[in-house]
Design a protein around this motif. Structure first.
Motif, PDB file in Angstrom:
ATOM      1  N   GLU A 135       1.235  -1.053   0.051  1.00 39.97           N
ATOM      2  CA  GLU A 135       0.288   0.023  -0.062  1.00 39.97           C
ATOM      3  C   GLU A 135       1.091   1.157  -0.083  1.00 39.97           C
ATOM      4  OE1 GLU A 135      -2.596   0.354   3.565  1.00 39.97           O
ATOM      5  OE2 GLU A 135      -4.007   2.236   2.449  1.00 39.97           O
ATOM      6  N   VAL A 136       0.543   2.599  -0.677  1.00 38.92           N
ATOM      7  CA  VAL A 136       1.231   3.375  -1.215  1.00 38.92           C
ATOM      8  C   VAL A 136       0.712   4.043  -0.400  1.00 38.92           C
ATOM      9  CG1 VAL A 136       2.250   5.394  -2.487  1.00 38.92           C
ATOM     10  CG2 VAL A 136       2.386   2.850  -3.327  1.00 38.92           C
ATOM     11  N   THR A 137       1.166   5.569   0.520  1.00 34.92           N
ATOM     12  CA  THR A 137       0.577   5.602   1.654  1.00 34.92           C
ATOM     13  C   THR A 137       1.195   7.891   1.610  1.00 34.92           C
ATOM     14  OG1 THR A 137       2.061   5.393   3.027  1.00 34.92           O
ATOM     15  CG2 THR A 137      -0.425   4.511   3.214  1.00 34.92           C
ATOM     16  N   ALA A 138       2.421   7.781   0.572  1.00 39.88           N
ATOM     17  CA  ALA A 138       2.251   8.358   0.206  1.00 39.88           C
ATOM     18  C   ALA A 138       4.178   8.875  -0.261  1.00 39.88           C
ATOM     19  CB  ALA A 138       3.070   9.749   2.390  1.00 39.88           C
ATOM     20  N   GLY A 139       4.108  10.034  -1.133  1.00 41.03           N
ATOM     21  CA  GLY A 139       5.420   9.812  -2.294  1.00 41.03           C
ATOM     22  C   GLY A 139       5.011   9.155  -3.183  1.00 41.03           C
ATOM     23  N   GLY A 140       3.866   8.881  -3.968  1.00 41.43           N
ATOM     24  CA  GLY A 140       3.530   8.128  -4.792  1.00 41.43           C
ATOM     25  C   GLY A 140       2.164   8.040  -5.437  1.00 41.43           C
ATOM     26  N   ARG A 141       1.313   7.702  -6.109  1.00 42.34           N
ATOM     27  CA  ARG A 141       0.516   7.321  -6.370  1.00 42.34           C
ATOM     28  C   ARG A 141      -0.706   6.610  -5.353  1.00 42.34           C
ATOM     29  NH1 ARG A 141      -3.537   5.226 -12.137  1.00 42.34           N
ATOM     30  NH2 ARG A 141      -5.689   4.996 -11.324  1.00 42.34           N
ATOM     31  N   PRO A 142      -1.700   7.283  -4.434  1.00 43.75           N
ATOM     32  CA  PRO A 142      -1.981   5.905  -3.024  1.00 43.75           C
ATOM     33  C   PRO A 142      -2.878   4.519  -3.805  1.00 43.75           C
ATOM     34  CG  PRO A 142      -2.184   8.426  -2.958  1.00 43.75           C
ATOM     35  CD  PRO A 142      -2.153   8.142  -4.114  1.00 43.75           C
ATOM     36  N   GLY A 143      -2.570   3.874  -2.740  1.00 45.75           N
ATOM     37  CA  GLY A 143      -3.515   2.736  -3.242  1.00 45.75           C
ATOM     38  C   GLY A 143      -2.749   1.635  -2.994  1.00 45.75           C
ATOM     39  N   LEU A 144      -3.263   0.981  -3.423  1.00 46.41           N
ATOM     40  CA  LEU A 144      -2.251  -0.868  -3.407  1.00 46.41           C
ATOM     41  C   LEU A 144      -1.974  -1.147  -4.751  1.00 46.41           C
ATOM     42  CD1 LEU A 144      -5.342  -2.909  -2.228  1.00 46.41           C
ATOM     43  CD2 LEU A 144      -3.465  -2.066  -1.031  1.00 46.41           C
ATOM     44  N   THR A 145      -1.107  -1.290  -5.375  1.00 44.87           N
ATOM     45  CA  THR A 145       0.261  -2.074  -5.729  1.00 44.87           C
ATOM     46  C   THR A 145       1.548  -3.039  -6.648  1.00 44.87           C
ATOM     47  OG1 THR A 145       1.357  -0.906  -8.092  1.00 44.87           O
ATOM     48  CG2 THR A 145       1.747  -0.264  -5.566  1.00 44.87           C
ATOM     49  N   ALA A 146       1.037  -3.278  -6.529  1.00 42.16           N
ATOM     50  CA  ALA A 146       2.599  -4.967  -7.166  1.00 42.16           C
ATOM     51  C   ALA A 146       4.001  -4.252  -6.792  1.00 42.16           C
ATOM     52  CB  ALA A 146       2.890  -5.872  -8.714  1.00 42.16           C
ATOM     53  N   SER A 147       4.546  -4.871  -5.599  1.00 44.44           N
ATOM     54  CA  SER A 147       5.730  -4.158  -5.179  1.00 44.44           C
ATOM     55  C   SER A 147       6.541  -4.332  -6.201  1.00 44.44           C
ATOM     56  CB  SER A 147       5.849  -4.067  -3.632  1.00 44.44           C
ATOM     57  OG  SER A 147       6.069  -6.016  -3.864  1.00 44.44           O
ATOM     58  N   CYS A 148       7.050  -5.878  -7.553  1.00 47.20           N
ATOM     59  CA  CYS A 148       7.506  -6.598  -7.943  1.00 47.20           C
ATOM     60  C   CYS A 148       8.455  -5.081  -9.035  1.00 47.20           C
ATOM     61  CB  CYS A 148       7.395  -7.943  -8.315  1.00 47.20           C
ATOM     62  SG  CYS A 148       6.095  -7.455  -9.691  1.00 47.20           S
ATOM     63  N   THR A 149       7.080  -4.210  -9.499  1.00 48.57           N
ATOM     64  CA  THR A 149       6.831  -3.354 -10.732  1.00 48.57           C
ATOM     65  C   THR A 149       6.724  -1.781 -10.348  1.00 48.57           C
ATOM     66  OG1 THR A 149       4.732  -3.225 -10.977  1.00 48.57           O
ATOM     67  CG2 THR A 149       5.789  -5.620 -12.193  1.00 48.57           C
ATOM     68  N   LEU A 150       6.821  -1.826  -8.766  1.00 53.19           N
ATOM     69  CA  LEU A 150       7.126  -0.337  -8.445  1.00 53.19           C
ATOM     70  C   LEU A 150       8.717  -0.041  -7.966  1.00 53.19           C
ATOM     71  CD1 LEU A 150       5.110   1.797  -7.027  1.00 53.19           C
ATOM     72  CD2 LEU A 150       5.389   1.019  -4.959  1.00 53.19           C
ATOM     73  N   PRO A 151       8.602   0.840  -9.011  1.00 48.98           N
ATOM     74  CA  PRO A 151      10.124   1.806  -8.450  1.00 48.98           C
ATOM     75  C   PRO A 151      10.323   2.340  -7.422  1.00 48.98           C
ATOM     76  CG  PRO A 151       9.196   2.998 -10.402  1.00 48.98           C
ATOM     77  CD  PRO A 151       8.105   1.916 -10.075  1.00 48.98           C
ATOM     78  N   VAL A 152      11.624   2.362  -7.118  1.00 53.76           N
ATOM     79  CA  VAL A 152      11.707   3.566  -6.407  1.00 53.76           C
ATOM     80  C   VAL A 152      11.895   5.159  -6.305  1.00 53.76           C
ATOM     81  CG1 VAL A 152      12.724   1.748  -4.554  1.00 53.76           C
ATOM     82  CG2 VAL A 152      14.467   3.180  -6.047  1.00 53.76           C
ATOM     83  N   SER A 153      11.020   5.990  -5.682  1.00 59.12           N
ATOM     84  CA  SER A 153      11.286   6.952  -5.497  1.00 59.12           C
ATOM     85  C   SER A 153      11.430   8.082  -4.402  1.00 59.12           C
ATOM     86  CB  SER A 153      10.201   8.370  -6.271  1.00 59.12           C
ATOM     87  OG  SER A 153       9.038   7.437  -5.888  1.00 59.12           O
ATOM     88  N   ASP A 154      12.144   9.231  -4.115  1.00 62.58           N
ATOM     89  CA  ASP A 154      12.265   9.038  -2.407  1.00 62.58           C
ATOM     90  C   ASP A 154      11.213   9.883  -2.241  1.00 62.58           C
ATOM     91  OD1 ASP A 154      14.474  10.920  -0.794  1.00 62.58           O
ATOM     92  OD2 ASP A 154      14.612  12.960  -2.053  1.00 62.58           O
ATOM     93  N   GLY A 155      11.069   9.684  -1.336  1.00 64.65           N
ATOM     94  CA  GLY A 155      10.272  10.441  -0.503  1.00 64.65           C
ATOM     95  C   GLY A 155       8.711   9.274  -0.930  1.00 64.65           C
ATOM     96  N   LEU A 156       9.153   8.033  -0.995  1.00 64.27           N
ATOM     97  CA  LEU A 156       7.983   7.052  -1.320  1.00 64.27           C
ATOM     98  C   LEU A 156       7.886   6.495  -0.059  1.00 64.27           C
ATOM     99  CD1 LEU A 156       6.426   5.092  -3.052  1.00 64.27           C
ATOM    100  CD2 LEU A 156       8.093   3.937  -3.512  1.00 64.27           C
ATOM    101  N   VAL A 157       6.200   5.995   0.305  1.00 63.75           N
ATOM    102  CA  VAL A 157       6.383   5.530   1.714  1.00 63.75           C
ATOM    103  C   VAL A 157       4.833   4.707   2.045  1.00 63.75           C
ATOM    104  CG1 VAL A 157       4.734   5.732   4.556  1.00 63.75           C
ATOM    105  CG2 VAL A 157       6.422   7.432   3.015  1.00 63.75           C
ATOM    106  N   VAL A 158       5.728   3.488   1.931  1.00 65.08           N
ATOM    107  CA  VAL A 158       4.523   1.807   1.686  1.00 65.08           C
ATOM    108  C   VAL A 158       4.298   0.886   3.194  1.00 65.08           C
ATOM    109  CG1 VAL A 158       5.569   2.168  -0.695  1.00 65.08           C
ATOM    110  CG2 VAL A 158       6.534   0.411   0.826  1.00 65.08           C
ATOM    111  N   GLU A 159       3.408   0.407   3.208  1.00 62.95           N
ATOM    112  CA  GLU A 159       3.185   0.014   3.557  1.00 62.95           C
ATOM    113  C   GLU A 159       3.484  -2.202   3.252  1.00 62.95           C
ATOM    114  OE1 GLU A 159       3.191   0.274   6.921  1.00 62.95           O
ATOM    115  OE2 GLU A 159       3.186   2.262   7.025  1.00 62.95           O
ATOM    116  N   THR A 160       3.416  -2.644   4.164  1.00 56.33           N
ATOM    117  CA  THR A 160       3.276  -3.725   3.299  1.00 56.33           C
ATOM    118  C   THR A 160       2.553  -5.294   4.627  1.00 56.33           C
ATOM    119  OG1 THR A 160       5.811  -4.468   4.795  1.00 56.33           O
ATOM    120  CG2 THR A 160       6.292  -3.718   2.951  1.00 56.33           C
TER     121      THR A 160
END
Length: 253
Positions: free
Chosen positions: A49-74
């Motif tokens: 779950e992306v909560t900040a720093g990117g498009r909020p919501g659920l997304t596959a982590s294997c295709t989610l590129p890192v970016s500065d400030g990205l906040v996720v919950e696993t």
């Protein structure tokens, strides 16, 4: 820096969230991911779950590129519910696959409310690993066909996989053991793809060493490198190498 589960971790350009999480010892379940293949994100079981720093919501982590400030919950409640639904669907597709049952147990799922899906596909969960492995070796012998509940992996037009080289990469990466090859005499049978191939035997000891089309493919790839392709089995190859090394290293008295 990215934040996973409230903790900051360094991340390099080009990395995915899954790669950072694994490096830092954070468990994210996967099924269609393989380190030797490009990310695909088909099974979605690695969802975060992306909560900040990117498009909020659920997304596959294997295709989610890192970016500065990205906040996720696993391991948020939303992530857990999503994974449980997904694994219930997988149980309906491959109820006897050990990898699926083990994953269900880890996620606290004991059964599925869904009726058996794709019973004619013998446990295939449509992860696409076999298709991507086949493409990576350059064979392109299999692919996806149809949509919805009819979707399946098959050779072109459902006929014998004429382009199959017998490398068995598809068998190696299949997480459910659906893809199978068997040997009988001098023939290799790709049971799942209706392939039948000639087996090459070691000229020294007669042991089977691989399919004939595979050696032809390797020779073609190495044609301009000057590297010789020998049909020796691993044991005879080691014996030959040991003999060559001894001839070089042992000095005459």
């Amino acid at each position: 820096m990215i934040t996973i589960n409230g903790r900051e971790f360094p991340a390099r350009d080009g990395e995915t969230v899954l790669e950072v999480a694994r490096r830092e010892g954070i468990w994210i379940p996967t099924l269609c991911h393989h380190e030797g293949l490009n990310p695909y994100g088909s099974c979605r079981i690695c969802v975060v779950e992306v909560t900040a720093g990117g498009r909020p919501g659920l997304t596959a982590s294997c295709t989610l590129p890192v970016s500065d400030g990205l906040v996720v919950e696993t391991d948020s409640e939303r992530v857990r519910r999503c994974r449980q639904v997904l694994v219930r669907l997988l149980l309906a597709m491959a109820p006897n696959a050990p990898v699926v049952r083990e994953l269900a147990e880890k996620l606290g799922v004991t059964d599925t409310p869904f009726k058996r899906l794709g019973a004619d596909k013998d446990g295939c969960i449509l992860c696409g690993l076999c298709v991507r492995a086949c493409e990576q070796v350059g064979a392109y012998a299999i692919g996806f066909a149809f949509r919805g509940v009819r979707r399946r992996v098959t050779p072109p037009f459902g006929k014998q996989a004429a382009a199959c080289m017998g490398c068995r990469a598809c068998e190696q990466v299949c997480p459910t053991g659906t893809v199978k090859f068997t040997e009988s005499g001098d023939r290799l049978f790709g049971d799942t793809w209706q392939a039948e191939l000639q087996v090459v035997r070691c000229p020294e000891c007669g042991a089977p060493v691989g399919a004939q089309p595979l050696f032809g493919h390797v020779r073609e790839q190495l044609d301009n490198t000057g590297i010789a392709v020998e049909n020796l089995c691993p044991i005879c190859r080691r014996k030959k190498l040991a003999g060559e090394m001894a001839a070089v290293c042992v000095q005459p008295k």
